[in-house]
Design a protein around this motif. Structure first.
Motif, PDB file in Angstrom:
ATOM      1  N   ASP A  54       0.851  -1.188   0.000  1.00 13.58           N
ATOM      2  CA  ASP A  54       0.000   0.000   0.000  1.00 13.58           C
ATOM      3  C   ASP A  54       0.892   1.246   0.000  1.00 13.58           C
ATOM      4  OD1 ASP A  54      -1.722   2.211   0.869  1.00 13.58           O
ATOM      5  OD2 ASP A  54      -3.188   0.669   1.374  1.00 13.58           O
ATOM      6  N   PRO A  55       0.697   2.170  -0.934  1.00 13.12           N
ATOM      7  CA  PRO A  55       1.569   3.356  -0.993  1.00 13.12           C
ATOM      8  C   PRO A  55       1.476   4.247   0.236  1.00 13.12           C
ATOM      9  CG  PRO A  55      -0.314   3.582  -2.475  1.00 13.12           C
ATOM     10  CD  PRO A  55      -0.305   2.168  -2.009  1.00 13.12           C
ATOM     11  N   ASP A  56       0.410   4.120   1.015  1.00 16.24           N
ATOM     12  CA  ASP A  56       0.266   4.915   2.234  1.00 16.24           C
ATOM     13  C   ASP A  56       0.969   4.289   3.431  1.00 16.24           C
ATOM     14  OD1 ASP A  56      -1.246   6.745   0.844  1.00 16.24           O
ATOM     15  OD2 ASP A  56      -3.170   5.940   1.481  1.00 16.24           O
ATOM     16  N   ASN A  57       1.529   3.108   3.236  1.00 22.44           N
ATOM     17  CA  ASN A  57       2.204   2.395   4.319  1.00 22.44           C
ATOM     18  C   ASN A  57       3.613   2.954   4.505  1.00 22.44           C
ATOM     19  OD1 ASN A  57       3.354   0.610   6.123  1.00 22.44           O
ATOM     20  ND2 ASN A  57       2.744  -1.235   5.031  1.00 22.44           N
ATOM     21  N   HIS A  58       3.839   3.603   5.640  1.00 25.00           N
ATOM     22  CA  HIS A  58       5.155   4.145   5.960  1.00 25.00           C
ATOM     23  C   HIS A  58       5.698   3.511   7.242  1.00 25.00           C
ATOM     24  CE1 HIS A  58       5.461   7.378   2.911  1.00 25.00           C
ATOM     25  NE2 HIS A  58       4.148   7.272   2.920  1.00 25.00           N
ATOM     26  N   CYS A  59       5.366   2.249   7.437  1.00 29.80           N
ATOM     27  CA  CYS A  59       5.902   1.488   8.572  1.00 29.80           C
ATOM     28  C   CYS A  59       7.133   0.724   8.095  1.00 29.80           C
ATOM     29  CB  CYS A  59       4.860   0.505   9.107  1.00 29.80           C
ATOM     30  SG  CYS A  59       3.312   1.283   9.599  1.00 29.80           S
ATOM     31  N   VAL A  60       8.166   0.710   8.907  1.00 31.60           N
ATOM     32  CA  VAL A  60       9.391   0.027   8.502  1.00 31.60           C
ATOM     33  C   VAL A  60       9.078  -1.448   8.226  1.00 31.60           C
ATOM     34  CG1 VAL A  60      10.035  -0.411  10.924  1.00 31.60           C
ATOM     35  CG2 VAL A  60      11.773  -0.480   9.116  1.00 31.60           C
ATOM     36  N   VAL A 105       0.142  10.926   6.237  1.00 35.84           N
ATOM     37  CA  VAL A 105      -0.499   9.797   5.562  1.00 35.84           C
ATOM     38  C   VAL A 105      -0.123   8.483   6.245  1.00 35.84           C
ATOM     39  CG1 VAL A 105      -0.497   8.457   3.418  1.00 35.84           C
ATOM     40  CG2 VAL A 105      -0.732  10.933   3.319  1.00 35.84           C
ATOM     41  N   GLY A 106       1.144   8.370   6.632  1.00 37.47           N
ATOM     42  CA  GLY A 106       1.600   7.141   7.273  1.00 37.47           C
ATOM     43  C   GLY A 106       0.926   6.883   8.603  1.00 37.47           C
ATOM     44  N   LEU A 107       0.762   7.937   9.416  1.00 40.00           N
ATOM     45  CA  LEU A 107       0.117   7.747  10.716  1.00 40.00           C
ATOM     46  C   LEU A 107      -1.383   7.485  10.535  1.00 40.00           C
ATOM     47  CD1 LEU A 107       0.572   7.594  13.716  1.00 40.00           C
ATOM     48  CD2 LEU A 107       0.243  10.068  13.875  1.00 40.00           C
ATOM     49  N   GLN A 108      -1.987   8.142   9.567  1.00 40.02           N
ATOM     50  CA  GLN A 108      -3.396   7.855   9.266  1.00 40.02           C
ATOM     51  C   GLN A 108      -3.561   6.388   8.866  1.00 40.02           C
ATOM     52  OE1 GLN A 108      -4.996   9.095   5.473  1.00 40.02           O
ATOM     53  NE2 GLN A 108      -6.871   9.867   6.420  1.00 40.02           N
ATOM     54  N   PHE A 109      -2.621   5.885   8.071  1.00 36.11           N
ATOM     55  CA  PHE A 109      -2.654   4.490   7.634  1.00 36.11           C
ATOM     56  C   PHE A 109      -2.560   3.545   8.839  1.00 36.11           C
ATOM     57  CE2 PHE A 109      -0.370   0.617   6.453  1.00 36.11           C
ATOM     58  CZ  PHE A 109      -1.147   0.136   5.399  1.00 36.11           C
ATOM     59  N   ILE A 110      -1.662   3.848   9.756  1.00 34.60           N
ATOM     60  CA  ILE A 110      -1.524   3.019  10.961  1.00 34.60           C
ATOM     61  C   ILE A 110      -2.829   2.997  11.747  1.00 34.60           C
ATOM     62  CG2 ILE A 110      -0.347   2.860  13.195  1.00 34.60           C
ATOM     63  CD1 ILE A 110       2.141   4.024  11.848  1.00 34.60           C
ATOM     64  N   HIS A 111      -3.430   4.164  11.916  1.00 36.55           N
ATOM     65  CA  HIS A 111      -4.676   4.251  12.675  1.00 36.55           C
ATOM     66  C   HIS A 111      -5.816   3.525  11.965  1.00 36.55           C
ATOM     67  CE1 HIS A 111      -3.397   8.036  15.173  1.00 36.55           C
ATOM     68  NE2 HIS A 111      -2.634   6.971  15.381  1.00 36.55           N
ATOM     69  N   LYS A 112      -5.818   3.514  10.634  1.00 32.44           N
ATOM     70  CA  LYS A 112      -6.866   2.811   9.895  1.00 32.44           C
ATOM     71  C   LYS A 112      -6.807   1.310  10.127  1.00 32.44           C
ATOM     72  CE  LYS A 112      -7.838   5.984   6.061  1.00 32.44           C
ATOM     73  NZ  LYS A 112      -7.756   6.182   4.590  1.00 32.44           N
ATOM     74  N   LYS A 163      11.867   8.003   1.057  1.00 31.37           N
ATOM     75  CA  LYS A 163      10.634   7.593   1.731  1.00 31.37           C
ATOM     76  C   LYS A 163      10.896   7.586   3.230  1.00 31.37           C
ATOM     77  CE  LYS A 163       6.937   4.152   1.878  1.00 31.37           C
ATOM     78  NZ  LYS A 163       6.332   2.946   1.252  1.00 31.37           N
ATOM     79  N   TYR A 164       9.949   8.124   3.980  1.00 38.77           N
ATOM     80  CA  TYR A 164      10.087   8.235   5.424  1.00 38.77           C
ATOM     81  C   TYR A 164       9.300   7.118   6.100  1.00 38.77           C
ATOM     82  CZ  TYR A 164      11.696  12.789   3.888  1.00 38.77           C
ATOM     83  OH  TYR A 164      12.378  13.793   3.228  1.00 38.77           O
ATOM     84  N   PHE A 165       9.838   6.620   7.213  1.00 43.89           N
ATOM     85  CA  PHE A 165       9.252   5.465   7.884  1.00 43.89           C
ATOM     86  C   PHE A 165       9.088   5.706   9.387  1.00 43.89           C
ATOM     87  CE2 PHE A 165      11.211   3.448   4.151  1.00 43.89           C
ATOM     88  CZ  PHE A 165      10.188   2.606   3.739  1.00 43.89           C
ATOM     89  N   TYR A 166       8.040   5.104   9.923  1.00 44.91           N
ATOM     90  CA  TYR A 166       7.900   4.972  11.373  1.00 44.91           C
ATOM     91  C   TYR A 166       8.549   3.655  11.776  1.00 44.91           C
ATOM     92  CZ  TYR A 166       4.414   8.724  11.354  1.00 44.91           C
ATOM     93  OH  TYR A 166       3.777   9.934  11.211  1.00 44.91           O
TER      94      TYR A 166
END
Length: 305
Positions: A54-60, A105-112, A163-166
């Motif tokens: 998913d392009p909104d996924n910014h989790c390592v 976007v990445g944090l929104q994705f995590i919360h979703k 690309k930035y990651f949590y």
């Protein structure tokens, strides 16, 4: 001390390695499963399809989990080799704005996915800077080339957008999909300024705590230390409200951020990032590119600088 093999691990439970299949540089992290109950589970959730692509996924991403022989409590997680998200530093406001966009976007994705990170502070935000460097950087001395034959030279965030990651889901929590406003007893994260820590006996909504963490990072790293990000002040001010019921959700943050983006001119996005501690000469050298050219044509001063 000038040789590559003199550099040992900076953090004892984190080590660099190379994948023998394709030569990819990776990071190994030793963890205790009893201390970080859901770290592997939540990390693998975001590393499994369909979420992984998913392009909104910014989790390592977690490439693999290695189990330690004769010790069921320990495991080694294999992740990409990352570096701090502010190094190399940002050149333009547009680069920082793109960073904000990815993090929102990445944090929104995590919360979703009904997951609260619970510790999304500055140290837990990193970037994949592989494309930025002409030569691979050294994993233990990131200012140097991997072969230690000089400094690691890089492109800008504009020339090769990273690309930035949590990272670090060690104290993250996953909730039932029907529980949209869970209450959780405060969990000590890295940022001790979170208002919930002032009253540890009162359960709080961890999703809104995440909003504070991210807003506080933007406030400390950019609004308080850099010029030209005043356009983020109203949104960030609401994100760090002491009364968490007044904080926006990540859906609301992104809606407001999109409205902010519409008001930013190309001039603003191309303007240089200037530290508030910089003196007049450095500040002048960091002027917007069109204005720098104008000054140079008029005075010839910048050419000599």
């Amino acid at each position: 001390m000038d040789c590559e093999d003199c550099r040992g691990p900076v953090i004892q439970h984190i080590l660099d390695a190379t994948c023998i299949i394709d030569g990819t540089f990776v990071t190994l992290k030793l963890i205790r499963k009893s201390r970080h109950l859901y770290k592997i589970e939540i990390g693998q959730l975001f590393s499994t399809e369909p979420l992984a692509s998913d392009p909104d996924n910014h989790c390592v991403p977690i490439y693999d989990v290695l189990h330690v022989p004769d010790d069921e409590d320990q495991a080694v997680i294999v992740m990409p080799l990352l570096r701090p998200f502010t190094d190399p530093c940002f050149d333009t406001c547009g680069e920082v704005v793109e960073c904000f966009r990815q993090l929102f976007v990445g944090l929104q994705f995590i919360h979703k996915q009904h997951v609260a990170h619970c510790d999304c502070m500055d140290l837990n935000i990193m970037m994949d800077a592989t494309c930025l460097f002409f030569h691979p950087f050294h994993p233990q001395d990131i200012d140097m080339r991997r072969d230690y034959k000089g400094e690691a030279k890089s492109l800008t965030h504009t020339q090769c957008p990273p690309k930035y990651f949590y990272i670090d889901f060690g104290i993250s929590c996953c909730y039932d999909a029907n529980n949209t406003a869970p209450l959780e007893e405060p969990i000590w994260g890295g940022n001790k300024t979170v208002p919930k820590f002032q009253n540890l006996d009162q359960p709080r909504n961890p999703f809104l705590t995440d909003v504070y963490y991210l807003g506080n990072m933007i406030r400390n790293e950019f609004l308080l230390t850099k010029h030209r990000f005043e356009f983020m002040a109203p949104l960030v001010g609401d994100m760090v409200q002491e009364d968490l019921t007044k904080r926006p959700t990540m859906d609301e943050v992104i809606t407001r951020f999109d409205e902010i983006l519409k008001q930013l001119s190309s001039w603003k996005l191309q303007s240089r990032v200037v530290d508030k501690e910089d003196g007049n000469i450095i500040g002048l050298y960091s002027l917007d590119p069109p204005y720098r050219l104008y000054c140079q044509e008029r005075t010839g001063f910048l050419a000599s600088v």
